[in-house]
Design a protein around this motif. Structure first.
Motif, PDB file in Angstrom:
ATOM      1  N   GLY A  87       0.858  -1.099  -0.066  1.00 22.34           N
ATOM      2  CA  GLY A  87       0.000   0.130  -0.024  1.00 22.34           C
ATOM      3  C   GLY A  87       0.815   1.294  -0.117  1.00 22.34           C
ATOM      4  O   GLY A  87       0.155   2.518   0.124  1.00 22.34           O
ATOM      5  N   LYS A  88       2.011   1.341  -0.008  1.00 25.22           N
ATOM      6  CA  LYS A  88       3.036   2.402  -0.061  1.00 25.22           C
ATOM      7  C   LYS A  88       3.899   2.195  -1.381  1.00 25.22           C
ATOM      8  O   LYS A  88       4.515   1.052  -1.679  1.00 25.22           O
ATOM      9  CB  LYS A  88       3.882   2.472   1.128  1.00 25.22           C
ATOM     10  CG  LYS A  88       2.920   2.980   2.321  1.00 25.22           C
ATOM     11  CD  LYS A  88       4.296   3.100   3.489  1.00 25.22           C
ATOM     12  CE  LYS A  88       3.375   3.648   4.564  1.00 25.22           C
ATOM     13  NZ  LYS A  88       4.315   4.155   5.792  1.00 25.22           N
ATOM     14  N   GLN A  89       4.377   3.433  -1.750  1.00 22.75           N
ATOM     15  CA  GLN A  89       5.102   3.363  -3.105  1.00 22.75           C
ATOM     16  C   GLN A  89       6.592   3.613  -2.266  1.00 22.75           C
ATOM     17  O   GLN A  89       6.794   4.018  -1.314  1.00 22.75           O
ATOM     18  CB  GLN A  89       5.087   4.742  -3.829  1.00 22.75           C
ATOM     19  CG  GLN A  89       3.845   4.486  -4.783  1.00 22.75           C
ATOM     20  CD  GLN A  89       3.428   5.803  -5.425  1.00 22.75           C
ATOM     21  OE1 GLN A  89       3.009   6.928  -5.079  1.00 22.75           O
ATOM     22  NE2 GLN A  89       4.302   5.853  -6.659  1.00 22.75           N
ATOM     23  N   ARG A  90       7.770   3.099  -3.058  1.00 17.06           N
ATOM     24  CA  ARG A  90       8.839   3.096  -2.420  1.00 17.06           C
ATOM     25  C   ARG A  90       9.883   4.087  -3.347  1.00 17.06           C
ATOM     26  O   ARG A  90       9.727   4.259  -4.765  1.00 17.06           O
ATOM     27  CB  ARG A  90       9.732   1.654  -2.615  1.00 17.06           C
ATOM     28  CG  ARG A  90      11.235   1.763  -2.447  1.00 17.06           C
ATOM     29  CD  ARG A  90      11.637   0.245  -2.376  1.00 17.06           C
ATOM     30  NE  ARG A  90      13.272   0.280  -2.091  1.00 17.06           N
ATOM     31  CZ  ARG A  90      14.044   0.508  -3.038  1.00 17.06           C
ATOM     32  NH1 ARG A  90      13.865   0.482  -4.536  1.00 17.06           N
ATOM     33  NH2 ARG A  90      15.124   0.255  -2.809  1.00 17.06           N
ATOM     34  N   LEU A  91      10.255   4.908  -2.726  1.00 19.33           N
ATOM     35  CA  LEU A  91      11.439   6.150  -3.590  1.00 19.33           C
ATOM     36  C   LEU A  91      12.651   5.828  -2.624  1.00 19.33           C
ATOM     37  O   LEU A  91      12.721   6.154  -1.442  1.00 19.33           O
ATOM     38  CB  LEU A  91      10.823   7.328  -3.220  1.00 19.33           C
ATOM     39  CG  LEU A  91      11.513   8.271  -4.190  1.00 19.33           C
ATOM     40  CD1 LEU A  91      11.072   8.051  -5.655  1.00 19.33           C
ATOM     41  CD2 LEU A  91      11.114   9.810  -3.740  1.00 19.33           C
ATOM     42  N   SER A  92      13.750   5.869  -3.575  1.00 15.96           N
ATOM     43  CA  SER A  92      15.134   5.706  -2.994  1.00 15.96           C
ATOM     44  C   SER A  92      16.063   6.662  -3.829  1.00 15.96           C
ATOM     45  O   SER A  92      15.921   6.759  -4.869  1.00 15.96           O
ATOM     46  CB  SER A  92      15.685   4.349  -3.195  1.00 15.96           C
ATOM     47  OG  SER A  92      15.925   3.896  -4.441  1.00 15.96           O
ATOM     48  N   LEU A  93      16.802   7.549  -2.973  1.00 16.38           N
ATOM     49  CA  LEU A  93      17.841   8.347  -3.433  1.00 16.38           C
ATOM     50  C   LEU A  93      19.056   8.402  -2.692  1.00 16.38           C
ATOM     51  O   LEU A  93      19.141   7.903  -1.804  1.00 16.38           O
ATOM     52  CB  LEU A  93      16.858   9.901  -3.359  1.00 16.38           C
ATOM     53  CG  LEU A  93      16.684  10.553  -1.825  1.00 16.38           C
ATOM     54  CD1 LEU A  93      17.446  11.717  -1.677  1.00 16.38           C
ATOM     55  CD2 LEU A  93      15.321  10.600  -1.595  1.00 16.38           C
TER      56      LEU A  93
END
Length: 306
Positions: A87-93
């Motif tokens: 239910g969550k998006q993943r964003l990596s930076l």
């Protein structure tokens, strides 16, 4: 079998050295050797020829590496698909350290205020070259990189940011009052600098070479891997440093640090947002980019950016 072993083989083959692979993976050389040995025992053949100064793939190793790349791609795609069930998006930076210290807290605060319930966020501090590698290997979605002009970002979608200004800085106690300093005067001081791979050190080295000088010409040199410790050392009068004004703009305004420029020096480096596997028109990415833009606009209002 863990795919981490396959990744270790890919890195060792790319670097041609177990010690370089260990440094790249942040593990011991012994761990690299053990992982490669495990793969060789599992597949029943030698994968890397270690007889020369450079470790080279054997014919069997070349085949395994080709298949390993496909396996790692499948693992990544599986991970992305599974994220949808959470239910969550993943964003990596990732970003270079001085940008992270100066800007990232404000950017992340803006971003998480609107997205904390819908996104899992991961970030790391990397050198420019490490950031490019992480983006290429799909470890990160977004890289915010401070770099010299020769960094190749052609394979990514890029968004330029305002350039970063770098100057020599000293404590008033050292008596270097002039805002424009002769290089010979600065070379008489102890230099507090970063490790190799950092773009500030690379820019300084290029500037010195243009004047027929080198880093070793300074009275002495101390290498720190902690920007905050570098600032504290300079504040205490322990030496001078060549660093981003964004890190010490409050000290420059208050006079607790003095800046010095050198005739003939390039005092700026590029700042670029590089997008890896994500698209710029993705709503989450657009929101993050807007947070970056808002942070820079606020800094200009403070007088914190040139």
């Amino acid at each position: 079998m863990e795919t981490l072993y396959l990744k270790t083989l890919l890195v060792a083959a790319d670097k041609g050295s177990f010690s370089k692979a260990a440094a790249d993976l942040c593990i011991t050389q012994s761990a690299v050797s053990q992982r490669i040995k495990f793969l060789e025992e599992r597949y029943g053949c030698e994968l890397l020829d270690r007889s020369g100064p450079v470790a080279l793939l054997t014919p069997a190793g070349e085949m395994v590496v080709k298949k390993a790349q496909a396996i790692l791609e499948l693992e990544h795609a599986l991970h992305e698909e599974l994220q949808k069930f959470h239910g969550k998006q993943r964003l990596s930076l990732c970003c270079t350290p001085s940008f992270g210290i100066s800007y990232l807290p404000g950017i992340l605060n803006r971003f998480m205020m609107g997205n904390a319930d819908i996104v899992d966020l991961k970030f790391m501090f990397y050198t420019p070259e490490q950031a490019v590698k992480g983006l290429t290997e799909r470890e990160f979605d977004i890289g915010i990189i401070e770099h010299c002009e020769d960094l190749d970002l052609s394979e990514f979608t890029t968004i330029p940011l305002p350039k970063d200004e770098l100057v020599f800085v000293s404590a008033p106690a050292l008596g270097l009052e002039s805002p424009v300093a002769a290089i010979d005067t600065l070379l008489e001081q102890r230099l507090i600098t970063r490790k190799d791979g950092c773009s500030s050190k690379k820019l300084l080295r290029l500037n010195l070479e243009a004047l027929g000088r080198e880093l070793e010409d300074f009275k002495s040199m101390v290498i720190y891997d902690d920007l905050r410790l570098t600032v504290e050392t300079v504040l205490s009068g322990g030496g001078i440093s060549f660093m981003s004004t964004s890190l010490i703009h409050r000290h420059l305004r208050s006079g607790t640090l003095l800046e010095h420029r050198v005739a003939g020096f390039c005092h700026s480096r590029f700042r670029t947002v590089a997008l890896g596997r994500v698209k710029r028109n993705d709503a989450l990415v657009e929101d993050f980019l807007e947070c970056i833009s808002s942070e820079f606009a606020e800094r200009c209002d403070w007088g914190g950016e040139a």
